[in-house]
Design an enzyme around this catalytic site. Structure first.
Site, PDB file in Angstrom:
ATOM      1  N   LEU A 176      34.830  42.499  29.785  1.00  0.00           N
ATOM      2  CA  LEU A 176      35.154  41.199  29.218  1.00  0.00           C
ATOM      3  C   LEU A 176      35.789  40.348  30.312  1.00  0.00           C
ATOM      4  O   LEU A 176      36.986  40.474  30.615  1.00  0.00           O
ATOM      5  CB  LEU A 176      36.086  41.353  28.017  1.00  0.00           C
ATOM      6  CG  LEU A 176      35.567  42.247  26.879  1.00  0.00           C
ATOM      7  CD1 LEU A 176      36.561  42.263  25.722  1.00  0.00           C
ATOM      8  CD2 LEU A 176      34.184  41.809  26.409  1.00  0.00           C
ATOM      9  N   ASP A 177      34.984  39.474  30.914  1.00  0.00           N
ATOM     10  CA  ASP A 177      35.415  38.691  32.061  1.00  0.00           C
ATOM     11  C   ASP A 177      36.381  37.587  31.647  1.00  0.00           C
ATOM     12  O   ASP A 177      36.138  36.875  30.661  1.00  0.00           O
ATOM     13  CB  ASP A 177      34.183  38.084  32.746  1.00  0.00           C
ATOM     14  CG  ASP A 177      34.539  37.195  33.906  1.00  0.00           C
ATOM     15  OD1 ASP A 177      35.033  37.714  34.914  1.00  0.00           O
ATOM     16  OD2 ASP A 177      34.339  35.971  33.805  1.00  0.00           O
TER      17      ASP A 177
END
Length: 600
Positions: free
Chosen positions: A245-246
Site C-alpha cells: 500500500l504505497d
C-alpha cells in the site's frame, strides 16, 4: 525446529459482512447499506476465480526461507526483448532459489516518478511486457505488487473524466478552496499542496500531496474505495501474493488536521485486510509509511490487539517497512559507534503473531531522514547529510507550515554511501557495504534486497542529469550484457558483492533462528561491536550475530562466547575461539544444546 507463523482464521461470510459493515459505517455512515450491497456484489464476482487462483490456504505466513528482491520491471535491458522476460530469465539463471519473493515496482503505464504516477491500473506497460510475463514471475516467486492508491496521473482516464465533468472520475479527486487553512497538513515534499487545474467549470484547485502530476484521490467518495477493492482483487487473480500500500499514510484528508494517519485511513487498511483474509487467506498486506517509528508501527493495529486479549490476531497490516533502519545504520557505519542503533533495536516492541518487519537498507526511493527524529541530534543529522553529499549524493527537502524546509531523504546509491566514514573515503568500501547487508539479514523480520545492492551499483549521475530527478541516482537501468560481464570478471566489486551476498542468503534461509518470528535481543558489548541474539527457540537453539562496525580490529569480549560448542554458520565448522574480530567482519554463531556439535 519450526516456528508457528499461522495464518489468521479465515472470516466466514457472516463474519466478513459484520466486520465490513462496521468499517463502512465508520467511513460512510449515511451510505452504509448501499456500499455494503455493492461490496457484496464485487466480492461474489471474484470469489470463484480467486479460489481457483490461490487454492488451499497456506500453512504459515512466512519462514526463514523468505527473502525478497526489490526491482524495477526494466532494471535489466537486453536488445528489444520485453524487460520483464529478461528479468525472469536472470532470476532463473543467476538467482534460482536465492529469493522466495520479488517486488516488481510499478509496472503499469505511467507519466512520472518512474511508475508511481499511474495512468492505468489494470494494464502492464507495453514497454515492459504483458500480464503473461507478470504471471510467469508469480509462478516462481511470491509476487509483491504496488497499489498506488493515494493518487493518479493527470494522464489517467479518471482525470480526463474529471476535467470533462463525466462519471466516474468527476468525483474522484479533491477540490479545495485555495483560501482554506491547510497549515497543519504534514508535507513530504516542498511542492505546492494545491494545484490549479483548468476544467469546463473554470479553474479548480486540487489536492496533490506529492507532485502536480500526482493528483490525490477522494476516498471520502465510496466509489473510489470500491474501485480500488476491485483493482486489489484483479491483482490477486494475476498471481500477486503481497500487496504494498504505497503512501498509505496520507490517504484520507480532513482540513484542520495533520491529514496523516487519520482513523479513516486505518479503517481502509483494515477493510482491505479483511477482504484478502476472506477471499485469499495467506495474502500479505504491507504498508509503506516513511515516518518516525512509532507512527510506522501504528499500522499493525497494536492498540486494538492489546484490548482484544492474548489470542487476538492483527486485523491491519501484516508487515511494515523498517524505515528507521537504513538511516540509523548509515549513521552507525560512518560514525563508528553502535550504541544508538543498539538502543533503537532494544526499544522495538515484541510483536504479536502475524506481524513482522520488512528489513532493508536501500530501495527505489532515497534514504528517509524523518525516521531519525528522536534518535539523532540535529548536529548528527547535519553531519550525515554533509557526508552523503561528499560521497556524491543529494538531499531532498520537505516544507513546514512556517515556510521553512528540512531534509526529507538522502538520494544516493547504498554502495556509494558506504564509500568511507566521517574521516573521508577509505579502502573499506566493499567490506563496510557487505557488513551493512549482513547486519540487516540478521534482524528479526523478512529481509528485502534492492537489485542495486546486489550488484554494488554506483551513483547514476547520468540518470539524474537525463531525468532531472534526484531519485534517479539509485535507479540505474543495467544493460544485461554489461552486468553479466561484471559478474563473470575477476576482481570487480559487482562480482565480489553479488557472490558474497548470494552465499550469505543461501546460509540464512536454512537457519531456523532467522525465522521472522524468532525473538531478538541485543547483547551488551563494547560500543564498537553490535551483538544481536536471535532466539532462543523452543528447543534452546540460539544464534549470535556479531558485527565489528569499525575500520579497526576489535577485541571480541562477549560473555556468551565463554560457553563451548558454538557452530560457525559461515565457515560450516565448530567455531575456534578467537580474541578479536577484523574490520567490518561478522560472525554468525549457533548454539544448540540438543544437537551434538561435530568435532573440530
Amino acid at each position: 525446529m519450526s516456528i508457528d507463523a499461522s495464518v489468521s482464521p479465515q472470516p466466514t461470510r457472516e463474519q466478513f459482512e459484520q466486520r465490513a459493515s462496521e468499517l463502512i459505517e465508520m467511513l460512510y455512515s449515511q451510505r452504509r447499506d448501499e456500499v455494503m450491497r455493492r461490496l457484496g456484489r464485487l466480492i461474489d464476482a471474484h470469489r470463484s476465480d480467486l479460489a481457483h487462483c490461490h487454492g488451499a490456504e497456506p500453512a504459515s505466513l512466512w519462514s526463514q526461507a523468505d527473502q525478497w528482491l526489490i526491482v524495477y520491471g526494466d532494471s535489466l535491458l537486453e536488445d528489444q526483448r520485453p524487460p520483464l522476460a529478461v528479468l525472469h530469465e536472470f532470476l532463473q539463471n543467476r538467482l534460482e532459489e536465492v529469493f522466495s519473493g520479488v517486488h516488481v515496482l510499478p509496472f503499469f503505464p505511467w507519466s512520472s516518478d518512474d511508475g508511481f504516477s499511474v495512468i492505468h491500473y489494470r494494464e502492464v506497460n507495453p514497454a515492459l511486457g504483458d500480464w503473461q510475463d507478470i504471471r510467469r514471475l508469480a509462478e516462481h516467486h511470491d509476487l509483491m505488487v504496488d497499489m498506488v492508491l493515494n493518487h493518479a496521473s493527470r494522464e489517467s482516464l479518471w482525470f480526463a473524466d474529471y476535467l470533462g465533468g463525466n462519471l466516474p472520475g468527476r468525483d474522484f479527486f479533491i477540490e479545495m478552496d485555495p483560501d482554506t487553512d491547510l497549515t497543519d497538513v504534514v508535507r513530504p515534499r516542498s511542492s505546492p499542496l494545491l494545484v490549479p487545474v483548468s476544467t469546463r467549470r473554470g479553474i479548480r484547485h486540487l489536492w496533490a500531496t506529492f507532485s502536480e502530476d500526482q493528483i490525490d484521490f477522494n476516498f471520502a467518495n465510496p466509489d473510489v474505495l470500491l474501485e480500488f477493492i476491485g483493482i486489489l482483487l484483479f491483482y490477486l487473480e494475476q498471481g500477486a501474493r503481497i500487496i504494498r500500500l504505497d503512501a498509505i499514510a496520507y490517504l484520507w484528508k480532513r482540513p484542520g488536521t495533520r491529514c496523516i494517519h487519520l482513523p479513516e485511513t486505518h479503517a481502509v487498511v483494515r477493510l482491505l485486510r479483511l477482504v484478502v483474509d476472506h477471499l485469499a487467506p495467506g495474502t500479505l498486506i504491507i504498508t509503506e509509511t516513511n515516518v518516525p517509528h512509532a507512527e510506522n508501527i501504528s499500522y499493525f493495529g497494536l492498540e486494538r490487539l492489546s484490548q482484544d486479549g492474548p489470542d487476538a490476531h492483527t486485523d491491519e497490516a501484516h508487515l511494515v517497512y523498517q524505515f528507521t533502519l537504513p538511516p540509523l545504520l548509515l549513521h552507525t557505519l560512518t560514525s563508528g559507534e553502535a550504541g544508538t542503533l543498539a538502543c533503537w533495536l532494544d526499544s522495538l516492541p515484541e510483536l504479536p503473531t502475524g506481524c513482522s518487519y520488512l528489513n532493508f537498507t536501500a530501495s527505489h526511493d532515497g534514504i528517509g531522514v524523518r525516521p531519525l527524529e528522536g534518535w539523532l541530534a540535529a548536529h548528527e543529522i547535519d553531519a550525515l547529510m554533509t557526508l552523503m553529499q561528499r560521497f556524491g549524493g543529494f538531499i531532498s527537502m520537505r516544507s513546514h507550515a512556517d515556510g521553512s524546509d528540512s531534509p526529507y531523504e538522502i538520494n544516493i546509491s547504498w554502495f556509494d554511501a558506504m564509500s568511507g566514514t566521517r574521516k573521508g573515503p577509505d579502502p573499506w568500501q566493499v567490506e563496510r557495504f557487505l557488513l551493512s547487508q549482513h547486519l540487516m539479514l540478521a534482524l528479526q523480520g523478512i529481509p528485502a534486497i534492492y537489485l542495486h545492492c546486489l550488484t554494488a551499483t554506483q551513483n547514476d549521475q547520468d540518470g539524474v542529469e537525463h531525468s532531472g530527478q534526484l531519485r534517479a541516482i539509485n535507479r540505474k537501468r543495467w544493460q544485461r550484457r554489461e552486468l553479466e560481464e561484471l559478474l563473470d570478471s575477476r576482481h570487480t566489486p559487482t562480482r565480489e558483492v553479488f557472490h558474497a551476498l548470494t552465499r550469505r542468503l543461501a546460509i540464512r534461509r536454512e537457519e531456523p533462528c532467522f525465522h521472522p518470528d524468532a525473538k531478538q535481543s541485543v547483547i551488551a558489548s563494547a560500543p564498537e561491536l553490535l551483538v544481536i541474539q536471535r532466539g532462543p527457540l523452543a528447543n534452546g537453539r540460539r544464534l549470535l550475530a556479531i558485527h565489528n562496525i569499525t575500520d579497526r580490529r576489535q577485541a571480541l569480549q562477549v560473555a556468551e562466547l565463554e560457553v563451548a560448542g558454538w557452530w560457525d554458520c559461515i565457515e560450516g565448522c565448530v567455531w575456534q575461539r578467537q580474541d578479536s574480530l577484523g574490520p567490518y567482519r561478522t560472525l554468525w554463531l549457533v548454539f544448540d544444546p540438543q544437537e551434538p556439535q561435530p568435532e573440530a
